[in-house]
Design a protein around this motif. Structure first.
Motif, PDB file in Angstrom:
ATOM      1  N   SER A 121       0.579  -0.839  -0.064  1.00 57.73           N
ATOM      2  CA  SER A 121      -0.243   0.422   0.249  1.00 57.73           C
ATOM      3  C   SER A 121       0.664   0.664   0.031  1.00 57.73           C
ATOM      4  CB  SER A 121      -0.913  -0.212   1.442  1.00 57.73           C
ATOM      5  OG  SER A 121      -0.170   0.042   2.003  1.00 57.73           O
ATOM      6  N   GLU A 122      -0.133   2.030  -0.232  1.00 58.27           N
ATOM      7  CA  GLU A 122       0.892   4.023   0.130  1.00 58.27           C
ATOM      8  C   GLU A 122       0.873   3.747   1.329  1.00 58.27           C
ATOM      9  OE1 GLU A 122       2.224   4.253  -2.769  1.00 58.27           O
ATOM     10  OE2 GLU A 122       2.378   3.418  -4.124  1.00 58.27           O
ATOM     11  N   ASP A 123       0.137   3.773   1.992  1.00 60.50           N
ATOM     12  CA  ASP A 123       0.140   3.974   3.580  1.00 60.50           C
ATOM     13  C   ASP A 123       1.615   3.623   4.595  1.00 60.50           C
ATOM     14  OD1 ASP A 123      -0.680   4.443   6.006  1.00 60.50           O
ATOM     15  OD2 ASP A 123      -2.768   3.665   5.975  1.00 60.50           O
ATOM     16  N   PRO A 124       2.137   4.920   4.465  1.00 59.79           N
ATOM     17  CA  PRO A 124       3.874   4.078   5.323  1.00 59.79           C
ATOM     18  C   PRO A 124       3.027   3.507   6.379  1.00 59.79           C
ATOM     19  CG  PRO A 124       3.727   6.487   4.526  1.00 59.79           C
ATOM     20  CD  PRO A 124       2.447   5.463   4.285  1.00 59.79           C
ATOM     21  N   LYS A 125       2.009   3.634   7.398  1.00 57.93           N
ATOM     22  CA  LYS A 125       1.682   3.378   8.353  1.00 57.93           C
ATOM     23  C   LYS A 125       1.259   1.507   8.576  1.00 57.93           C
ATOM     24  CE  LYS A 125       0.201   7.130  12.098  1.00 57.93           C
ATOM     25  NZ  LYS A 125      -1.352   7.803  12.077  1.00 57.93           N
ATOM     26  N   ARG A 126       1.054   1.709   7.666  1.00 62.41           N
ATOM     27  CA  ARG A 126       0.361  -0.198   6.985  1.00 62.41           C
ATOM     28  C   ARG A 126       1.366  -0.914   6.776  1.00 62.41           C
ATOM     29  NH1 ARG A 126      -4.485  -0.703   2.513  1.00 62.41           N
ATOM     30  NH2 ARG A 126      -3.600  -2.871   3.098  1.00 62.41           N
ATOM     31  N   LYS A 127       2.015  -0.063   6.267  1.00 66.43           N
ATOM     32  CA  LYS A 127       3.937  -0.845   5.298  1.00 66.43           C
ATOM     33  C   LYS A 127       4.771  -1.203   6.766  1.00 66.43           C
ATOM     34  CE  LYS A 127       7.099  -0.404   2.608  1.00 66.43           C
ATOM     35  NZ  LYS A 127       8.589   1.119   1.061  1.00 66.43           N
ATOM     36  N   GLN A 128       4.799  -0.425   7.983  1.00 70.30           N
ATOM     37  CA  GLN A 128       5.452  -0.202   8.219  1.00 70.30           C
ATOM     38  C   GLN A 128       4.684  -1.704   9.530  1.00 70.30           C
ATOM     39  OE1 GLN A 128       8.290   0.418   9.563  1.00 70.30           O
ATOM     40  NE2 GLN A 128       8.580  -0.360  10.617  1.00 70.30           N
ATOM     41  N   LYS A 129       3.481  -1.689   9.953  1.00 72.52           N
ATOM     42  CA  LYS A 129       2.369  -2.654  10.596  1.00 72.52           C
ATOM     43  C   LYS A 129       2.747  -4.141  10.027  1.00 72.52           C
ATOM     44  CE  LYS A 129      -2.369  -4.283  11.079  1.00 72.52           C
ATOM     45  NZ  LYS A 129      -2.573  -5.464   9.861  1.00 72.52           N
ATOM     46  N   PHE A 130       3.391  -4.158   8.965  1.00 73.65           N
ATOM     47  CA  PHE A 130       3.029  -4.949   7.936  1.00 73.65           C
ATOM     48  C   PHE A 130       4.572  -5.813   8.227  1.00 73.65           C
ATOM     49  CE2 PHE A 130       4.985  -7.974   4.462  1.00 73.65           C
ATOM     50  CZ  PHE A 130       4.171  -9.289   4.567  1.00 73.65           C
ATOM     51  N   ILE A 131       6.009  -4.986   8.219  1.00 73.33           N
ATOM     52  CA  ILE A 131       7.162  -5.091   8.639  1.00 73.33           C
ATOM     53  C   ILE A 131       7.939  -5.944  10.150  1.00 73.33           C
ATOM     54  CG2 ILE A 131       9.356  -4.437   8.458  1.00 73.33           C
ATOM     55  CD1 ILE A 131       8.586  -2.085   6.578  1.00 73.33           C
ATOM     56  N   LYS A 132       6.919  -5.166  10.950  1.00 73.13           N
ATOM     57  CA  LYS A 132       6.754  -5.209  12.255  1.00 73.13           C
ATOM     58  C   LYS A 132       6.158  -6.634  12.580  1.00 73.13           C
ATOM     59  CE  LYS A 132       5.122  -3.456  16.575  1.00 73.13           C
ATOM     60  NZ  LYS A 132       4.769  -4.351  17.517  1.00 73.13           N
ATOM     61  N   GLU A 133       5.071  -6.991  11.800  1.00 68.98           N
ATOM     62  CA  GLU A 133       4.040  -8.063  12.154  1.00 68.98           C
ATOM     63  C   GLU A 133       5.092 -10.008  11.958  1.00 68.98           C
ATOM     64  OE1 GLU A 133      -0.455  -6.692  11.880  1.00 68.98           O
ATOM     65  OE2 GLU A 133       0.023  -7.099  10.724  1.00 68.98           O
ATOM     66  N   ILE A 134       5.661  -9.013  10.978  1.00 68.08           N
ATOM     67  CA  ILE A 134       6.154 -10.832  10.147  1.00 68.08           C
ATOM     68  C   ILE A 134       7.727 -10.274  10.692  1.00 68.08           C
ATOM     69  CG2 ILE A 134       7.621  -8.789   8.093  1.00 68.08           C
ATOM     70  CD1 ILE A 134       6.536 -11.796   6.316  1.00 68.08           C
ATOM     71  N   GLY A 135       8.363  -9.420  10.674  1.00 68.87           N
ATOM     72  CA  GLY A 135       9.411 -10.053  11.372  1.00 68.87           C
ATOM     73  C   GLY A 135       9.207 -10.422  12.354  1.00 68.87           C
ATOM     74  N   GLU A 136       8.808  -9.994  13.629  1.00 70.40           N
ATOM     75  CA  GLU A 136       8.648 -10.565  14.932  1.00 70.40           C
ATOM     76  C   GLU A 136       7.971 -12.066  14.935  1.00 70.40           C
ATOM     77  OE1 GLU A 136       5.353  -8.001  16.875  1.00 70.40           O
ATOM     78  OE2 GLU A 136       7.150  -6.197  17.259  1.00 70.40           O
ATOM     79  N   ALA A 137       7.335 -12.355  13.839  1.00 69.87           N
ATOM     80  CA  ALA A 137       6.632 -13.183  13.628  1.00 69.87           C
ATOM     81  C   ALA A 137       7.810 -14.757  13.627  1.00 69.87           C
ATOM     82  CB  ALA A 137       5.052 -13.730  12.047  1.00 69.87           C
ATOM     83  N   TYR A 138       8.661 -14.008  12.634  1.00 71.71           N
ATOM     84  CA  TYR A 138       9.467 -14.731  12.312  1.00 71.71           C
ATOM     85  C   TYR A 138      11.029 -14.977  13.305  1.00 71.71           C
ATOM     86  CZ  TYR A 138       8.093 -15.417   7.525  1.00 71.71           C
ATOM     87  OH  TYR A 138       7.458 -15.749   5.979  1.00 71.71           O
TER      88      TYR A 138
END
Length: 315
Positions: free
Chosen positions: A14-31
């Motif tokens: 998405s073009e939304d920086p908050k959504r992008k950062q949310k995904f980065i945090k979620e997948i990184g922490e899950a891994y």
């Protein structure tokens, strides 16, 4: 953790920086925690997925002598067919209760690299098998590149760090057939406990249950995902590169209950491999005083060949 987390790739793109950062945090922490996620919002359509399963079933329904004619000696099973029971998990003598096919990279704009990869094997009896297989390959490869971009940012690298290694990389799409179980398996399972070799694995929905992952407490957790989700896990190469920051979790495919032995199982993972020259030396961003470097230096090609010998696929 009793189940694998769910994430949505559309947040990242998405073009939304908050959504992008949310995904980065979620997948990184899950891994970091369990090494697996269920991902929606990817590039593989339901129609393409269904078409590939139809083609895969048609291929594995062929007589054994026809399938075995597509088994190529001397390339460690990197392309074409590998017969039932030939692959075993590292450290296990019993062969897994499966047979499989490998689609590999079709290199673009690099004739020197193209010459180093085995050619894909064309199946005459199932006319659309190769076409649909390679269409799926490209959509899963595209998805893998975006996931790795998110992980690069999570680690503290440039977003496009992995692109140059995965584009034209040595990735494999592996349709797997687990036939009905005919008799007492005697210690063999459909896929013994193992970690994947590669950077990340993308798994299309399997046709029957059986996949389990091991959490940090040593408990086995059944993996479930919605039909539109891909299950994506960290492989040993990425664990090594990140000095164990991201976890390559041990997983297995258990045999079904006896009353379901007559049911076959199909599964289609995409193993994201980089070009052989990629360094897997532990990243400086992942080495600290409290987490010193734990792996010797090695390239992706050297590591792959080492593991293929351990699996019995290379002599």
């Amino acid at each position: 953790m009793k189940k694998i987390p769910s994430v949505d790739l559309s947040d990242f793109i998405s073009e939304d920086p908050k959504r992008k950062q949310k995904f980065i945090k979620e997948i990184g922490e899950a891994y970091e925690e369990i090494g697996f996620v269920a991902l929606k919002g990817h590039f593989l359509t339901n129609e393409l997925s269904e078409n590939l399963y139809k083609e895969v079933k048609a291929f594995f329904d062929l007589p054994s002598e026809i399938k075995e004619s597509y088994e190529i000696d001397g390339i460690g099973g990197q392309r074409g067919f590998t017969a039932f029971g030939k692959e075993s998990a590292k450290g296990k003598k019993e062969g897994d209760l499966k047979e499989f096919w490998h689609f590999g990279q079709e290199v673009v704009d690099n004739d020197e690299l193209k010459a180093t990869y085995p050619k894909n094997v064309l199946v005459n009896e199932v006319p659309n098998f190769n076409k649909v297989g390679m269409e799926t390959y490209k959509m899963l490869e595209k998805t893998a590149i975006y996931v790795l971009r998110a992980l690069a940012l999570y680690i503290g690298l440039d977003e496009f760090y992995f692109d140059k290694y995965v584009n034209n990389g040595n990735s494999i799409l592996r349709p797997i057939y687990y036939p009905p179980i005919q008799g007492e398996p005697k210690g063999a399972v459909r896929a013994a406990a193992h970690g994947d070799i590669n950077l990340i694995t993308l798994l299309m929905g399997a046709s029957a249950s059986g996949l389990e992952v091991q959490n940090k407490q040593g408990e086995w957790i059944g993996v479930t995902a919605l039909p539109e989700q891909l299950v994506i896990n960290v492989g040993d190469m990425l664990e090594r590169l990140t000095n164990n920051k991201l976890r390559s979790t041990i997983h297995r495919v258990v045999n079904p209950p006896r009353e379901d032995w007559e049911k076959p199982r199909y599964s289609i993972p995409f193993f994201t491999h980089p070009i052989s020259e990629m360094s897997l030396n532990c990243l400086p961003e992942c080495i600290t005083d409290t987490h010193p470097k734990v792996y010797d230096d090695i390239t992706a090609g050297e590591f792959l060949n080492e593991r293929l010998r351990e699996l019995g696929l290379l002599k």
